[in-house]
Design a protein around this motif. Sequence first.
Motif, PDB file in Angstrom:
ATOM      1  N   UNK A   1     -44.959  21.578 -23.971  1.00 48.73           N
ATOM      2  CA  UNK A   1     -46.594  21.649 -24.438  1.00 48.73           C
ATOM      3  C   UNK A   1     -46.707  19.671 -25.218  1.00 48.73           C
ATOM      4  N   UNK A   2     -46.243  19.592 -25.815  1.00 50.83           N
ATOM      5  CA  UNK A   2     -46.835  17.912 -26.629  1.00 50.83           C
ATOM      6  C   UNK A   2     -46.337  17.009 -25.540  1.00 50.83           C
ATOM      7  N   UNK A   3     -45.583  17.165 -24.662  1.00 43.45           N
ATOM      8  CA  UNK A   3     -45.547  16.244 -23.543  1.00 43.45           C
ATOM      9  C   UNK A   3     -46.726  16.562 -22.843  1.00 43.45           C
ATOM     10  N   UNK A   4     -47.259  17.587 -22.365  1.00 49.68           N
ATOM     11  CA  UNK A   4     -48.809  17.960 -21.303  1.00 49.68           C
ATOM     12  C   UNK A   4     -49.789  17.567 -22.360  1.00 49.68           C
ATOM     13  N   UNK A   5     -50.031  17.405 -23.503  1.00 54.85           N
ATOM     14  CA  UNK A   5     -50.929  17.181 -24.910  1.00 54.85           C
ATOM     15  C   UNK A   5     -51.571  18.598 -24.537  1.00 54.85           C
ATOM     16  N   UNK A   6     -50.900  19.564 -25.153  1.00 55.10           N
ATOM     17  CA  UNK A   6     -51.543  21.175 -25.082  1.00 55.10           C
ATOM     18  C   UNK A   6     -52.230  21.009 -23.731  1.00 55.10           C
ATOM     19  N   UNK A   7     -51.884  20.946 -22.796  1.00 57.19           N
ATOM     20  CA  UNK A   7     -52.075  21.219 -21.640  1.00 57.19           C
ATOM     21  C   UNK A   7     -51.753  23.711 -21.834  1.00 57.19           C
ATOM     22  N   UNK A   8     -52.799  24.146 -20.838  1.00 62.25           N
ATOM     23  CA  UNK A   8     -52.319  25.275 -21.260  1.00 62.25           C
ATOM     24  C   UNK A   8     -51.542  26.510 -20.295  1.00 62.25           C
ATOM     25  N   UNK A   9     -50.820  25.452 -19.649  1.00 70.69           N
ATOM     26  CA  UNK A   9     -50.325  25.194 -17.879  1.00 70.69           C
ATOM     27  C   UNK A   9     -48.862  26.406 -18.505  1.00 70.69           C
ATOM     28  N   UNK A  10     -49.159  27.495 -18.497  1.00 69.84           N
ATOM     29  CA  UNK A  10     -48.344  28.628 -19.452  1.00 69.84           C
ATOM     30  C   UNK A  10     -46.699  28.773 -18.285  1.00 69.84           C
ATOM     31  N   UNK A  11     -47.149  29.024 -17.144  1.00 77.24           N
ATOM     32  CA  UNK A  11     -45.909  28.774 -16.310  1.00 77.24           C
ATOM     33  C   UNK A  11     -44.968  27.193 -16.854  1.00 77.24           C
TER      34      UNK A  11
ATOM     35  N   UNK B   1     -39.357  36.241 -17.662  1.00 83.74           N
ATOM     36  CA  UNK B   1     -41.220  36.052 -17.801  1.00 83.74           C
ATOM     37  C   UNK B   1     -41.459  34.768 -17.065  1.00 83.74           C
ATOM     38  N   UNK B   2     -40.568  33.510 -16.702  1.00 81.04           N
ATOM     39  CA  UNK B   2     -40.791  32.851 -15.762  1.00 81.04           C
ATOM     40  C   UNK B   2     -41.418  33.520 -14.450  1.00 81.04           C
ATOM     41  N   UNK B   3     -40.486  34.819 -14.002  1.00 83.73           N
ATOM     42  CA  UNK B   3     -40.614  35.411 -13.119  1.00 83.73           C
ATOM     43  C   UNK B   3     -42.535  36.093 -12.855  1.00 83.73           C
ATOM     44  N   UNK B   4     -42.692  36.771 -14.098  1.00 82.33           N
ATOM     45  CA  UNK B   4     -43.785  36.359 -14.160  1.00 82.33           C
ATOM     46  C   UNK B   4     -45.204  36.525 -14.189  1.00 82.33           C
ATOM     47  N   UNK B   5     -45.519  35.149 -14.328  1.00 80.30           N
ATOM     48  CA  UNK B   5     -46.413  34.327 -14.984  1.00 80.30           C
ATOM     49  C   UNK B   5     -45.573  33.324 -13.804  1.00 80.30           C
TER      50      UNK B   5
END
Length: 550
Positions: free
Chosen positions: A160-170, A214-218
Amino acid sequence: MPQTLDAAAVRSWCSLALEALGREREEIDAINVYPVADGDTGTNLYLTVESAAQAVEAVFAAHETGASEPAPADAVRAMAHGALIGARGNSGTILAQLLRGMAEVLADAAPTDPGGAGGDRLAPALRRAAKLAREAVAHPVEGTILSVASAAAEAAERSAAERSGSADAGATVRAAYAGARAALAATPGQLPVLGRAGVVDAGGRGLLAVLGALVRSLTGETPAAFPMGHRRYEDPAAVVSAIESCAPEGGPAFEVIYLLEADDTAVARLRARLDGLGDSLVVVGGDGLWNVHIHVDDAGAAVEAGVEAGRPYRIRITHFGAAAEELPERVQRAVVAVVPGEGLAGLCAEAGATTVLARPGEPPASGELVEAIRRAHAREVVLLPNDAALRHTAAAAAEQARTEGVRVALIPTRAAVQGIAALAVHQPDRRFDEDVVAMTTAAGATRYAELAVAERQSWTMAGICQAGDVLGLIDGDVAVIGADLTATAEAVLSRMLAAGGELVTLVLGDEVPDALADRLEIYVRDGHLAVDTVVYRGGRQSVPLLIGVE
C-alpha cells in the motif's frame, strides 16, 4: 478497475475458503505437530470457516426480498461472529480472532457504503487482525499462524505504501498472500518441533488457504499454491513416525473449549486464572461474547472458572489420548438427534441418543453433525434433524458419514416433538430398515406446533400481527394470533385435537411457569378424556412452547 471487498466479495471469500480448506484439510491434519500432534488442525479450521460462511449466508437470506444486497459491514460482522461461535481448536480460535480484527476495520471504513472497502483499508485490517490475534494468545510463539498473519500484514502495508495509498484491493491481497507464503516456508526454522518433523506450521498453512481464497474472490486469480506434502519425507509412514516423535510427553490431558457470555473485567480475571491451570490459552471475542480455548489436566477447573466469570455454554472437552487409545467395538445402531434446549438434550440422552444442541440463532453446522455421528461410534445411525431449516445441513452430514463407512438414515423430522415421537418407538434390535420405517411413521403421525412472540408487524396466514402478539404456528404456518400465551396455546390445541389424537406433548421454555402446563393439562383433560398429556422442560430454547399431538 480496482476491486473492493463488498458484501458479495465477502460471501465469495467464505465460499472459496471453505472449498480450499475442504480440499486441503487432510494435508493440514497430517502436518499438525504444534501445539499438540493430534491431527485435527485442518478439520478445525474447516469447521470454523463453515460456521462463518453459514452466518454470511444467513445475512444474505434475510435480504432476499429486498432490492439490494447486504451492507459490507453486515457481511464482515456476520463472518466474524460466525467464526467466533463456531471456532474449533487452537488454530480455529485464532483464525476467528483474525477475522474479528479485520471486521473491526472494514466495518468501520464504510458502514453503509455498498461499494465496500478498498485496498487502503485492507492493509490496516490485516494489521489489526494480527495485533488482536497476538493479544488473544497468552504466550505467543513464533513459527505459528501468528507469524504468518504478521507477515501478511507487513507485506500488505509495504504494498500500500509503495502505491501511495492506492485503493487497489487486488494488489494488496496479492502482496499479503506472498508475504504469508514466505513466512510459512520459514516456520520450520523458527519452531524446532516443526524442523524435527520436517513440516510447516499447520495453522499457518490453513491461514494461507484462507488468504488465497481472498485473492481469488477479489481478483479471480488463483495464487501460486504452496507445495503439498512434507519437506523431508516422501514415505507417509516416516512422516507419521517423525510427527509422533515430536509429541511432548506429560502434556495436558484435555482440550477445553467453550463460548462465554461475560464482561471485559470478568474475562481479564478469567485469563489470569486459566493461565495458571494449563497452556495453549486463547481467549477471543468481545462485546460480551467470548470463545475460550485451553489445554489442561483439570477440565472441570477450566469450566468452573468460566462459570465464575459468566455463562459458559457449548462446552467441548476432548481427551488428547483418546485418538491413540484402542476404540471400543462399534455398536450396531445409534440415534443422533438435534435438540433445541438442554432439557430435551437430557431427555434424548436418557433414551440412548447422541445429541447436538441447537441454541437460539445458532443452528449446528454439518461438521457438528458429522462429529456427533462419529461420537456415536455405530455401524448404523438414524439422524433426526428436528428442524425443517436443517434439512440440507443434515443431508450433507449424512453423505459425509456414508463416505466413512457408516450406514446413515436421515428421517426428515421438522420439530423436536417429532423427534421425541420417533425415539419413543426406536428399537435397536430390529432390522435397520424396519426400525427406520417405524420411527419415520411415528414422526409423520405427529403434528407439531409452537408458540412464538412477533417481533414486528407483518402479514401472516391468520391475518396481520403486531409486535408483541403471541403467534400460534401449526405445522410451520401461523394459525392463531393472540395477546395471551395461555389463551393462544388453548386455541392451538383446540385446532390440533379437532382432527383427533391420543397424546399431547408440551415442551416448555425456561421462562414459562409450571402453571401454564397445569392449565393446559386441565384444558386437554376437560375436553378430551381419552387424550394423555406429557410435559417436558426444554430449557433455553428459541420459543416459549412446543406442542406435539400424536
